[in-house]
Scaffold this motif. Structure first.
Motif, PDB file in Angstrom:
ATOM      1  N   ASP A  11       0.862  -1.176   0.000  1.00  0.00           N
ATOM      2  CA  ASP A  11       0.000   0.000   0.000  1.00  0.00           C
ATOM      3  C   ASP A  11       0.900   1.228   0.000  1.00  0.00           C
ATOM      4  N   ALA A  13       0.466   4.198   0.764  1.00  0.00           N
ATOM      5  CA  ALA A  13       0.320   5.049   1.949  1.00  0.00           C
ATOM      6  C   ALA A  13       1.209   4.591   3.090  1.00  0.00           C
ATOM      7  N   VAL A  30       5.004   8.503  -1.907  1.00  0.00           N
ATOM      8  CA  VAL A  30       3.649   7.990  -2.080  1.00  0.00           C
ATOM      9  C   VAL A  30       3.067   8.396  -3.437  1.00  0.00           C
ATOM     10  N   ARG A  34       1.854   5.953  -6.473  1.00  0.00           N
ATOM     11  CA  ARG A  34       0.440   5.962  -6.907  1.00  0.00           C
ATOM     12  C   ARG A  34       0.312   6.322  -8.381  1.00  0.00           C
TER      13      ARG A  34
END
Length: 141
Positions: A11, A13, A30, A34
């Motif tokens: 993930d 995050a 991040v 993404r």
């Protein structure tokens, strides 16, 4: 039916808060992760693939989440992200993921990207068939 891909990674995050990920990938943040994941997913969809994303944490739930994703449908390819593979601290997680893939998706081709922006390249090495490992030029060391 279009070929299906499960991409699995950390993930984004959580990456910024993990010392081992920061050490393994000091230049990634991040938003870079993404953006890379989204762009590669969109490109794979343009190429005719169905793409599912499986984001994992660093904890005990990672294996259960991954097993649930693999059990949800049959995948032609599974891409395990570099964030898991290239962080030495996460080697046990990589082993669990490879073993679960062999168990729950034995027909899926395993692919490995080297960054959030190389997933299409990784898939194209294996789909529709595996490309030769040696292409006539010597790879850089």
């Amino acid at each position: 039916m279009s070929p299906s891909i499960l991409t699995v990674g950390l993930d984004p995050a959580l990456v910024a808060d993990a010392p081992s990920s920061q050490a393994a990938f000091p230049d990634l943040d991040v938003e870079v992760v993404r953006a890379g994941v989204a762009a590669e997913r969109a490109r794979l969809q343009e190429l005719g693939f169905t793409v599912d994303l499986c984001l994992l944490d660093y904890g005990r739930t990672a294996e259960a989440v991954y097993r649930a994703a693999l059990s949800a449908k049959e995948y032609d390819l599974v891409v395990i992200g570099a964030g898991i593979r290239l962080d030495p601290v996460l080697t046990p997680l990589l082993e669990v993921l490879v073993d679960a893939t062999r168990e729950l998706a034995p027909g899926a081709k395993l692919c490995f990207n080297v960054s959030p922006t190389t997933t299409v390249e990784a898939v194209q090495r294996w789909w529709p068939e595996r490309r030769p490992v040696v292409t006539g030029s010597t790879p850089p060391l």
